[in-house]
Design a protein around this motif. Structure first.
Motif, PDB file in Angstrom:
ATOM      1  N   ALA A 181       0.827  -1.071   0.703  1.00  0.00           N
ATOM      2  CA  ALA A 181       0.347   0.022  -0.082  1.00  0.00           C
ATOM      3  C   ALA A 181       1.041   1.496  -0.063  1.00  0.00           C
ATOM      4  O   ALA A 181       1.106   1.916  -1.238  1.00  0.00           O
ATOM      5  N   GLN A 182       1.638   1.356   0.573  1.00  0.00           N
ATOM      6  CA  GLN A 182       2.753   2.170   1.007  1.00  0.00           C
ATOM      7  C   GLN A 182       3.030   2.488  -0.584  1.00  0.00           C
ATOM      8  O   GLN A 182       3.450   3.653  -0.303  1.00  0.00           O
ATOM      9  N   SER A 183       4.252   1.897  -0.906  1.00  0.00           N
ATOM     10  CA  SER A 183       4.086   2.071  -2.407  1.00  0.00           C
ATOM     11  C   SER A 183       3.575   1.687  -3.464  1.00  0.00           C
ATOM     12  O   SER A 183       4.230   2.949  -4.393  1.00  0.00           O
ATOM     13  N   LEU A 184       2.626   2.630  -3.225  1.00  0.00           N
ATOM     14  CA  LEU A 184       1.330   2.808  -3.742  1.00  0.00           C
ATOM     15  C   LEU A 184       0.715   4.462  -3.820  1.00  0.00           C
ATOM     16  O   LEU A 184       0.251   4.977  -4.039  1.00  0.00           O
ATOM     17  N   GLY A 185       1.699   4.347  -2.766  1.00  0.00           N
ATOM     18  CA  GLY A 185       1.314   5.676  -2.273  1.00  0.00           C
ATOM     19  C   GLY A 185      -0.199   5.910  -1.240  1.00  0.00           C
ATOM     20  O   GLY A 185      -0.974   6.087  -1.012  1.00  0.00           O
ATOM     21  N   ILE A 186      -0.196   4.812  -0.748  1.00  0.00           N
ATOM     22  CA  ILE A 186      -1.640   5.032   0.224  1.00  0.00           C
ATOM     23  C   ILE A 186      -1.435   4.801   1.889  1.00  0.00           C
ATOM     24  O   ILE A 186      -0.457   3.922   1.843  1.00  0.00           O
ATOM     25  N   SER A 187      -2.000   5.301   1.994  1.00  0.00           N
ATOM     26  CA  SER A 187      -1.677   5.301   3.515  1.00  0.00           C
ATOM     27  C   SER A 187      -2.785   4.040   4.320  1.00  0.00           C
ATOM     28  O   SER A 187      -3.764   3.631   4.213  1.00  0.00           O
ATOM     29  N   VAL A 188      -2.163   3.815   5.943  1.00  0.00           N
ATOM     30  CA  VAL A 188      -2.690   2.131   6.108  1.00  0.00           C
ATOM     31  C   VAL A 188      -2.154   3.064   7.948  1.00  0.00           C
ATOM     32  O   VAL A 188      -1.202   3.095   8.428  1.00  0.00           O
ATOM     33  N   GLN A 189      -3.580   2.383   8.115  1.00  0.00           N
ATOM     34  CA  GLN A 189      -3.649   2.352   9.660  1.00  0.00           C
ATOM     35  C   GLN A 189      -3.941   0.850  10.666  1.00  0.00           C
ATOM     36  O   GLN A 189      -5.415   0.310   9.319  1.00  0.00           O
ATOM     37  N   VAL A 190      -3.421   0.294  11.126  1.00  0.00           N
ATOM     38  CA  VAL A 190      -3.994  -0.555  11.913  1.00  0.00           C
ATOM     39  C   VAL A 190      -5.281  -0.615  12.781  1.00  0.00           C
ATOM     40  O   VAL A 190      -4.966   0.363  13.717  1.00  0.00           O
ATOM     41  N   LEU A 191      -6.840  -1.032  13.212  1.00  0.00           N
ATOM     42  CA  LEU A 191      -7.054  -0.691  13.956  1.00  0.00           C
ATOM     43  C   LEU A 191      -7.366  -2.849  14.637  1.00  0.00           C
ATOM     44  O   LEU A 191      -7.746  -3.342  13.995  1.00  0.00           O
ATOM     45  N   ALA A 192      -6.863  -2.928  15.855  1.00  0.00           N
ATOM     46  CA  ALA A 192      -6.858  -4.003  16.409  1.00  0.00           C
ATOM     47  C   ALA A 192      -8.197  -4.257  17.140  1.00  0.00           C
ATOM     48  O   ALA A 192      -8.549  -5.610  17.466  1.00  0.00           O
ATOM     49  N   SER A 193      -8.586  -2.556  17.275  1.00  0.00           N
ATOM     50  CA  SER A 193     -10.251  -2.707  18.014  1.00  0.00           C
ATOM     51  C   SER A 193     -11.282  -3.483  17.222  1.00  0.00           C
ATOM     52  O   SER A 193     -12.633  -3.878  17.840  1.00  0.00           O
ATOM     53  N   LEU A 194     -10.569  -3.676  15.733  1.00  0.00           N
ATOM     54  CA  LEU A 194     -11.914  -4.771  15.650  1.00  0.00           C
ATOM     55  C   LEU A 194     -11.954  -6.156  15.758  1.00  0.00           C
ATOM     56  O   LEU A 194     -13.674  -6.890  15.631  1.00  0.00           O
ATOM     57  N   ALA A 195     -11.327  -6.316  16.041  1.00  0.00           N
ATOM     58  CA  ALA A 195     -11.315  -7.682  17.535  1.00  0.00           C
ATOM     59  C   ALA A 195     -11.923  -7.731  18.410  1.00  0.00           C
ATOM     60  O   ALA A 195     -12.067  -8.735  18.927  1.00  0.00           O
ATOM     61  N   GLY A 196     -12.050  -6.956  19.161  1.00  0.00           N
ATOM     62  CA  GLY A 196     -12.715  -6.772  20.279  1.00  0.00           C
ATOM     63  C   GLY A 196     -14.455  -7.417  20.530  1.00  0.00           C
ATOM     64  O   GLY A 196     -14.566  -7.567  19.928  1.00  0.00           O
ATOM     65  N   SER A 197     -14.197  -7.647  21.736  1.00  0.00           N
ATOM     66  CA  SER A 197     -15.177  -8.636  22.602  1.00  0.00           C
ATOM     67  C   SER A 197     -16.341  -7.697  22.533  1.00  0.00           C
ATOM     68  O   SER A 197     -17.862  -8.579  21.839  1.00  0.00           O
TER      69      SER A 197
END
Ligand code: FMN
Length: 243
Positions: free
Chosen positions: A168-184
């Motif tokens: 993604a980064q090599s394509l100029g697209i930014s990323v953020q991981v969202l660990a909260s999606l796995a929350g109970s």
């Protein structure tokens, strides 16, 4: 090789609002998913599936999902965040307290949990205008042979994440991981909205997009090589110099 090192070093988390009107091209999305496809996994079990959510109505509905932060998170987060860039630069591990609500950083207020609104957030506050959300799933009923707790399978998911992030980064697209999606609280609501089968667990999410022009990113820190790598014997430095 220099290009590879540059890519590894410049990969970063984008915790800033994205331009919701700027879509991620379908071709680019396929390139990112192709990078996931080539990730190493234990026994080549390829224990992941990915839902790319780009329907604005669905992203809006996901944003309405709310969850209350746990005391466990608050305690452990408090230990690891730095309250200033100077402190973060000195510690060389962890993240900045910037971005967390003040109450999350004030143990005196934690007894109000969960009654106080301060500790309940909707996913809108995390999605921040992202045009595409990747929801990464794994099959909880399969594991790498003899891998207790499927620790090897989870490592494979990390490789999937890194491959997609670098692409993604090599394509100029930014990323953020969202660990909260796995929350109970979040996972069951997400499963209902996206039709995720019972046997599949949510591992994490990734918001993809293009940051709004006037956003800045924070200080990034890392330990020195001598802080974590040794030669032959624990504690013995590998070299006198850092590249
Ligand atoms: C498994 C995993 C889970 C993460 N979860 C989150 C998260 O929920 N929110 C977030 O903003 N960053 C998350 N991150 C990103 C890390 O905080 C980040 O990579 C680290 O602070 C280093 O910063 P950098 O990505 O800018 O190099 C996660 C990273 C990994 C590998």
């Amino acid at each position: 090789m220099t290009d590879l090192l540059d890519a590894l070093r410049s990969r970063h988390s984008s915790r800033v609002p994205f331009d919701s009107t700027r879509v991620v091209a379908s071709h680019d999305l396929q390139l990112i998913l192709d990078a996931a496809r080539w990730a190493p996994t234990p026994h080549n079990m390829q224990n992941f599936e990915i839902i790319a959510v780009d329907d604005p109505a669905l992203i809006e509905a996901i944003g309405d999902i709310s969850s209350t932060v746990t005391l466990e998170f608050l305690r452990e987060n408090y230990e690891q965040v730095s309250s200033s860039d100077e402190e973060l630069a000195r510690r060389k591990v962890g993240i900045s307290a910037r971005g967390f609500p003040p109450a999350w950083l004030d143990p005196a207020t934690w007894e109000d949990l969960p009654a106080s609104r301060e500790f309940t957030r909707t996913l809108h506050e995390s999605l921040l205008g992202c045009p595409v959300l990747l929801v990464v799933l794994y099959d909880a009923e399969r594991r790498a042979p003899a891998s207790q707790g499927d620790s090897l399978g989870l490592m494979g998911l990390g490789c999937v994440l890194e491959n997609m992030w670098l692409r993604a980064q090599s394509l100029g697209i930014s990323v953020q991981v969202l660990a909260s999606l796995a929350g109970s609280e979040v996972e069951p609501a997400l499963a209902k909205l996206l039709g995720i089968p019972d046997r599949m667990r949510v591992a994490f999410g990734c918001r993809l997009g293009y940051p709004l022009a006037d956003t800045i990113s924070g200080l990034r820190v890392r330990r020195e090589i001598r802080d974590f790598a040794y030669r032959n014997v624990y504690g013995n430095p590998t070299s006198q110099t850092t590249p």
